[in-house]
Design an enzyme around this catalytic site. Structure first.
Site, mmCIF file in Angstrom:
data_model
loop_
_atom_site.group_PDB
_atom_site.id
_atom_site.type_symbol
_atom_site.label_atom_id
_atom_site.label_comp_id
_atom_site.label_asym_id
_atom_site.label_seq_id
_atom_site.Cartn_x
_atom_site.Cartn_y
_atom_site.Cartn_z
ATOM 1 N N CYS A 112 15.386 6.799 -12.718
ATOM 2 C CA CYS A 112 15.500 6.620 -11.265
ATOM 3 C C CYS A 112 14.154 6.752 -10.551
ATOM 4 O O CYS A 112 14.060 6.492 -9.353
ATOM 5 C CB CYS A 112 16.518 7.603 -10.697
ATOM 6 N N HIS A 248 15.576 8.285 -3.638
ATOM 7 C CA HIS A 248 16.527 7.735 -4.605
ATOM 8 C C HIS A 248 17.953 8.034 -4.133
ATOM 9 O O HIS A 248 18.257 9.150 -3.707
ATOM 10 C CB HIS A 248 16.262 8.345 -5.981
ATOM 11 N N ASN A 278 24.646 4.749 -7.190
ATOM 12 C CA ASN A 278 23.312 5.024 -7.719
ATOM 13 C C ASN A 278 22.874 3.832 -8.565
ATOM 14 O O ASN A 278 23.445 3.589 -9.625
ATOM 15 C CB ASN A 278 23.383 6.310 -8.558
HETATM 16 N N1 ACO Z 1 36.999 12.484 -10.078
HETATM 17 C C1 ACO Z 1 37.704 13.612 -9.946
HETATM 18 N N2 ACO Z 1 37.282 14.797 -10.452
HETATM 19 C C2 ACO Z 1 36.099 14.804 -11.105
HETATM 20 C C3 ACO Z 1 35.322 13.635 -11.276
HETATM 21 C C4 ACO Z 1 35.820 12.434 -10.738
HETATM 22 N N3 ACO Z 1 35.140 11.271 -10.813
HETATM 23 N N4 ACO Z 1 34.190 13.954 -11.968
HETATM 24 C C5 ACO Z 1 34.262 15.277 -12.213
HETATM 25 N N5 ACO Z 1 35.400 15.787 -11.713
HETATM 26 C C6 ACO Z 1 35.861 17.172 -11.759
HETATM 27 C C7 ACO Z 1 35.231 17.958 -12.869
HETATM 28 O O1 ACO Z 1 35.939 17.770 -14.073
HETATM 29 C C8 ACO Z 1 35.328 19.378 -12.354
HETATM 30 O O2 ACO Z 1 36.632 19.839 -12.570
HETATM 31 P P1 ACO Z 1 36.881 21.364 -13.047
HETATM 32 O O3 ACO Z 1 36.332 22.213 -11.942
HETATM 33 O O4 ACO Z 1 38.352 21.423 -13.214
HETATM 34 O O5 ACO Z 1 36.086 21.497 -14.334
HETATM 35 C C9 ACO Z 1 35.142 19.222 -10.842
HETATM 36 O O6 ACO Z 1 35.453 17.834 -10.569
HETATM 37 C C10 ACO Z 1 33.755 19.565 -10.338
HETATM 38 O O7 ACO Z 1 32.795 18.926 -11.136
HETATM 39 P P2 ACO Z 1 31.242 19.170 -10.949
HETATM 40 O O8 ACO Z 1 30.500 18.431 -12.000
HETATM 41 O O9 ACO Z 1 30.969 20.629 -10.780
HETATM 42 O O10 ACO Z 1 30.995 18.475 -9.527
HETATM 43 P P3 ACO Z 1 29.702 18.485 -8.649
HETATM 44 O O11 ACO Z 1 30.034 18.969 -7.323
HETATM 45 O O12 ACO Z 1 28.512 19.065 -9.363
HETATM 46 O O13 ACO Z 1 29.407 16.920 -8.482
HETATM 47 C C11 ACO Z 1 27.976 15.168 -9.292
HETATM 48 C C12 ACO Z 1 29.101 16.138 -9.618
HETATM 49 C C13 ACO Z 1 28.458 14.228 -8.217
HETATM 50 C C14 ACO Z 1 27.637 14.366 -10.548
HETATM 51 C C15 ACO Z 1 26.732 15.934 -8.799
HETATM 52 O O14 ACO Z 1 26.446 17.013 -9.655
HETATM 53 C C16 ACO Z 1 25.501 15.056 -8.690
HETATM 54 O O15 ACO Z 1 25.415 14.159 -7.869
HETATM 55 N N6 ACO Z 1 24.472 15.331 -9.481
HETATM 56 C C17 ACO Z 1 23.215 14.606 -9.426
HETATM 57 C C18 ACO Z 1 23.276 13.334 -10.194
HETATM 58 C C19 ACO Z 1 21.959 12.600 -10.113
HETATM 59 O O16 ACO Z 1 21.167 12.776 -9.202
HETATM 60 N N7 ACO Z 1 21.653 11.767 -11.052
HETATM 61 C C20 ACO Z 1 20.399 11.059 -11.012
HETATM 62 C C21 ACO Z 1 19.823 11.008 -12.304
HETATM 63 S S1 ACO Z 1 20.722 9.972 -13.362
HETATM 64 C C22 ACO Z 1 19.595 8.998 -14.109
HETATM 65 O O17 ACO Z 1 18.450 9.281 -14.155
HETATM 66 C C23 ACO Z 1 20.117 7.754 -14.712
#
Ligand code: ACO
Length: 323
Positions: A112, A248, A278
């Protein structure tokens, strides 16, 4: 010494729109979860087009807008983590498609941060005075790298491409830069490896993009915010002279928290991940192109923007650019 200047911007998106509700038909997720956790409402997913097709459309627009012939282009860099193939490079396919036969071309892989790293690289070619005009594109079809049964990654990404024409200028337009990597944390975001041979002791086969979302979230807030604050502090301008920070487009909550941490009003951080998800290396140039199209960025040399990418590698980097 020569300097470089962005003289054209363009973007291209595949036509097919996939909404959060569409995704909830094929996996255990909901519009509410995706929107509240990320800001994403829909994304574009290519039906038939490859990364090179999206990038070629951007290159064609840049040529058309500028009036240059393809043969006037000295180099093409495509930042991507979803190339059509490792060989030929996506940039080579774009070169052939537009007939830029005088250019040297290559792909750059920095996830990214790819577009920011590629723009910085292109700037150095132009500063060398050996080259005067290059196309820099971020292009992805991440949809083909995803495990569509994994709701933790599949809902986050989209396809698209954006790019710029970079040309020689007599005064500096790229005012400051900071590029960073931490390979020791590479495991936080990885994928698309297939190392197999009958002679290897161990074979690795991880065909899909995987990510420790929570750790990358924390890294963005902590390390990337600090790096943006540092570059602003050392740049030859004051923070309040920055018109927009084009970051990003991974997650709207990341933008909220980063704006607060950096201490710059949230209104100065445009966002379009709600429409495209993204798009990795493509997200910053798509956003830049949209901001120029809707007039937020007047593109007459009177504004200053900060571009910042962060993601797999880990990689992160920012440029402060007069535009
Ligand atoms: N739908 C419903 N529930 C979901 C989903 C979904 N799509 N995905 C995960 N959950 C659930 C999980 O299983 C978890 O359930 P649990 O509590 O029962 O275990 C709960 O939702 C919370 O999951 P978290 O992973 O803690 O959610 P979080 O608030 O951290 O959000 C996210 C996840 C959106 C991925 C966030 O962490 C994020 O945006 N991170 C940054 C990603 C990023 O910037 N990537 C860029 C680099 S990627 C690259 O370089 C290609």
């Amino acid at each position: 010494m020569s300097y470089s200047k962005i003289s054209q911007v363009a973007h291209y998106l595949p036509e097919q729109v996939v909404t959060n509700d569409d995704l909830s038909q094929i996996m255990e997720t909901s519009d509410d979860w995706i929107k509240s956790r990320t800001g994403i409402e829909e994304r574009r997913i290519s039906k038939t087009e490859k990364t090179s097709d999206l990038a070629t459309e951007v290159a064609k627009k840049l040529l058309l807008q500028s009036g240059y012939d393809a043969q006037d282009i000295d180099f093409i860099i495509v930042a991507t983590i979803s190339p059509d193939s490792m060989m030929p490079s996506t940039a080579a396919i774009v070169q052939a498609n537009i007939g830029a036969k005088n250019a040297f071309v290559f792909d750059l892989t920095a996830a990214c941060s790819g577009f920011v790293f590629a723009l910085s690289t292109a700037d150095k070619f132009i500063q060398s005075s050996q080259y005067s005009r290059g196309i820099v594109i971020g292009a992805e079809t991440l949809s083909k790298t995803l495990d569509w049964s994994d709701r933790t990654t599949a809902v986050l990404f989209g396809d698209g491409a954006g790019g710029v024409l970079l040309e020689t200028s007599e005064e500096p337009y790229i005012l400051a830069e900071s590029l960073n990597s931490d390979g020791s944390k590479g495991g936080l975001s990885s994928g698309i490896t297939a190392l197999k041979s009958p002679f290897s002791v161990e074979s690795v086969d991880q065909p899909y993009l995987q990510m420790d979302g929570r750790s990358i979230f924390d890294f963005a807030i902590r390390d990337v915010s600090k790096s943006i604050s540092n570059i602003i502090e050392t740049a030859p301008i004051e923070a309040n002279q920055i018109d927009y920070l084009l970051l990003h487009q991974a997650n709207n909550r990341i933008l909220d928290k980063m704006a607060k941490k950096i201490g710059i009003p949230r209104e100065k951080f445009p966002a379009n991940m709600m429409s495209y998800g993204n798009t990795s290396a493509a997200s910053i140039p798509i956003l830049l192109s949209e901001c120029v199209a809707d007039g937020r960025i007047s593109f007459d040399g009177s504004q200053t923007i900060l571009l910042s990418g962060f993601g797999g590698g880990l990689t992160w980097g920012s440029l402060i650019v007069k535009i």
